[in-house]
Design an enzyme around this catalytic site. Sequence first.
Site, mmCIF file in Angstrom:
data_model
loop_
_atom_site.group_PDB
_atom_site.id
_atom_site.type_symbol
_atom_site.label_atom_id
_atom_site.label_comp_id
_atom_site.label_asym_id
_atom_site.label_seq_id
_atom_site.Cartn_x
_atom_site.Cartn_y
_atom_site.Cartn_z
ATOM 1 N N ILE A 24 36.985 36.099 32.411
ATOM 2 C CA ILE A 24 37.669 36.599 31.207
ATOM 3 C C ILE A 24 39.174 36.752 31.440
ATOM 4 C CG2 ILE A 24 37.365 39.103 31.572
ATOM 5 C CD1 ILE A 24 36.977 37.101 28.277
ATOM 6 N N SER A 41 43.120 40.501 43.343
ATOM 7 C CA SER A 41 41.845 39.796 43.337
ATOM 8 C C SER A 41 41.525 39.369 44.751
ATOM 9 C CB SER A 41 41.971 38.569 42.422
ATOM 10 O OG SER A 41 40.715 38.033 42.147
ATOM 11 N N ARG A 42 40.220 39.335 45.066
ATOM 12 C CA ARG A 42 39.847 38.933 46.420
ATOM 13 C C ARG A 42 40.031 37.436 46.602
ATOM 14 N NH1 ARG A 42 33.990 41.350 45.962
ATOM 15 N NH2 ARG A 42 34.208 39.870 44.260
ATOM 16 N N LYS A 70 35.474 45.696 28.167
ATOM 17 C CA LYS A 70 34.192 46.236 27.707
ATOM 18 C C LYS A 70 33.089 45.758 28.628
ATOM 19 C CE LYS A 70 31.665 43.469 26.487
ATOM 20 N NZ LYS A 70 30.983 42.201 26.974
ATOM 21 N N ASP A 108 25.290 43.169 27.373
ATOM 22 C CA ASP A 108 26.686 42.788 27.655
ATOM 23 C C ASP A 108 27.290 42.089 26.429
ATOM 24 O OD1 ASP A 108 28.977 42.311 29.752
ATOM 25 O OD2 ASP A 108 28.604 40.402 28.753
HETATM 26 P P1 NAP Z 1 33.400 37.648 36.540
HETATM 27 O O1 NAP Z 1 34.184 36.389 36.328
HETATM 28 O O2 NAP Z 1 32.044 37.532 37.120
HETATM 29 O O3 NAP Z 1 34.178 38.691 37.436
HETATM 30 C C1 NAP Z 1 35.539 39.007 37.248
HETATM 31 C C2 NAP Z 1 36.210 39.219 38.591
HETATM 32 O O4 NAP Z 1 35.874 40.498 39.084
HETATM 33 C C3 NAP Z 1 35.764 38.272 39.673
HETATM 34 O O5 NAP Z 1 36.464 37.058 39.622
HETATM 35 C C4 NAP Z 1 36.038 39.038 40.927
HETATM 36 O O6 NAP Z 1 37.348 38.750 41.328
HETATM 37 C C5 NAP Z 1 35.948 40.473 40.495
HETATM 38 N N1 NAP Z 1 34.748 41.091 41.062
HETATM 39 C C6 NAP Z 1 33.471 40.774 40.800
HETATM 40 N N2 NAP Z 1 32.646 41.563 41.494
HETATM 41 C C7 NAP Z 1 33.427 42.388 42.210
HETATM 42 C C8 NAP Z 1 33.163 43.425 43.130
HETATM 43 N N3 NAP Z 1 31.913 43.803 43.438
HETATM 44 N N4 NAP Z 1 34.204 44.078 43.675
HETATM 45 C C9 NAP Z 1 35.455 43.727 43.350
HETATM 46 N N5 NAP Z 1 35.771 42.742 42.497
HETATM 47 C C10 NAP Z 1 34.758 42.078 41.934
HETATM 48 O O7 NAP Z 1 33.254 38.460 35.175
HETATM 49 P P2 NAP Z 1 33.888 38.196 33.736
HETATM 50 O O8 NAP Z 1 33.012 37.274 32.973
HETATM 51 O O9 NAP Z 1 35.334 37.873 33.834
HETATM 52 O O10 NAP Z 1 33.646 39.645 33.095
HETATM 53 C C11 NAP Z 1 34.416 40.752 33.487
HETATM 54 C C12 NAP Z 1 34.343 41.796 32.372
HETATM 55 O O11 NAP Z 1 34.849 41.199 31.173
HETATM 56 C C13 NAP Z 1 32.922 42.262 32.059
HETATM 57 O O12 NAP Z 1 32.916 43.633 31.784
HETATM 58 C C14 NAP Z 1 32.553 41.463 30.815
HETATM 59 O O13 NAP Z 1 31.621 42.143 29.971
HETATM 60 C C15 NAP Z 1 33.904 41.327 30.124
HETATM 61 N N6 NAP Z 1 33.991 40.148 29.247
HETATM 62 C C16 NAP Z 1 33.550 38.921 29.679
HETATM 63 C C17 NAP Z 1 33.565 37.846 28.804
HETATM 64 C C18 NAP Z 1 33.098 36.469 29.235
HETATM 65 O O14 NAP Z 1 33.072 35.545 28.393
HETATM 66 N N7 NAP Z 1 32.743 36.233 30.484
HETATM 67 C C19 NAP Z 1 34.045 38.010 27.505
HETATM 68 C C20 NAP Z 1 34.539 39.243 27.116
HETATM 69 C C21 NAP Z 1 34.494 40.300 27.997
HETATM 70 P P3 NAP Z 1 37.688 38.445 42.857
HETATM 71 O O15 NAP Z 1 36.413 37.970 43.525
HETATM 72 O O16 NAP Z 1 38.708 37.373 42.792
HETATM 73 O O17 NAP Z 1 38.188 39.709 43.397
#
Ligand code: NAP
Length: 302
Positions: A11, A33-34, A87, A165
């Site tokens: 996101i 970010s990691r 969110k 979610d």
């Molecule tokens: P994601 O790509 O799986 O994770 C986002 C980033 O968080 C990862 O790239 C990672 O970055 C970091 N991360 C993940 N697990 C972690 C951990 N245990 N400790 C520390 N850092 C960690 O998730 P996303 O889809 O972007 O979603 C993130 C949020 O945005 C959620 O709450 C989701 O509901 C919301 N959201 C998502 C979407 C969608 O379409 N995906 C849409 C609207 C809102 P690093 O590994 O680089 O540190």
Amino acid sequence: MKVALVGIGKIAVDQHVPAIVASPDWELAATVSRSGRVEGVDAFGDFATFLVQRPDVTVVSLCLPPQPRFPYAEAALRAGRHVMLEKPPGQTLAEVHALRDLAASVGVTLYATWHSRMAHAVAAAKAWLSDKTVTRAHITWREDVRHWHPGQDWVFEPGGMGVFDPGINALSILTEILPAPVHLTAADLEFPANRQTPIAARLTFSGGVTADFDWRQTGPQTWDIEVQTDNGNLALRMGGNVLEVDGKTTGERSVMGEYPALYARMAELVKGRQSEVDLSPMVHVSDALTLGRRITTDAFHF
Ligand code: NAP
């Protein structure tokens, strides 16, 4: 204002970076970010180091999944930074209560964002419903988890909320547009045999409101909210972006996209030294997980 993005994942890349870069209010001054980074932007692998080395970056936007987010939010607030939360704002309600109280005691802004509330037709739907009595409403939120969350196992871990979610996006719209609140009375939740969170949910609320969330829909995706009132019917389609009144599409839409609107709102909140933390969508999810009847279904693998 300078903002740091934390968690450079799906996101952050899809929405936050373009919204910040296009905004006159914001400068993307750092990432934490990691593994991810944004070209040309100061990159940190460790949040504590960022907080010490960049005191000039007064706003932090957390794009992490809900499970690891709380310690980041707490550390940012304790360091006097304004904080914007993706969110859902936390894994539990109590976590977010704690953050809201901490932000108030430090005197900084906490913004629990709900991006779907910024969809183009939500404000118009709210205005249309404001002088009516809702007699029935039904949400159909059916999408393909493999398409939208490829390989994201965190959604099926405790705190990841499963189908809630995306479902919480529908609930964020519902709680925004209904002229009177409703509460959950029953839920059926389908859990894959090998997972910790539901892949489908059917919800019943007071006031004739029902919802059908399913993460197994391939082909066309459905994000609809249909509302019957004492004075006509409304439908919000395409995730709050298209408004129909009595079966006819209206042209009423806000101009800004969802994430540009969230960052514009954050700029207002910081300038006004205010917070905005509405937990009503998450209360419905917590209640569904409390009252829900558990049904075990086929194991799920990405
Ligand atoms: P994601 O790509 O799986 O994770 C986002 C980033 O968080 C990862 O790239 C990672 O970055 C970091 N991360 C993940 N697990 C972690 C951990 N245990 N400790 C520390 N850092 C960690 O998730 P996303 O889809 O972007 O979603 C993130 C949020 O945005 C959620 O709450 C989701 O509901 C919301 N959201 C998502 C979407 C969608 O379409 N995906 C849409 C609207 C809102 P690093 O590994 O680089 O540190």
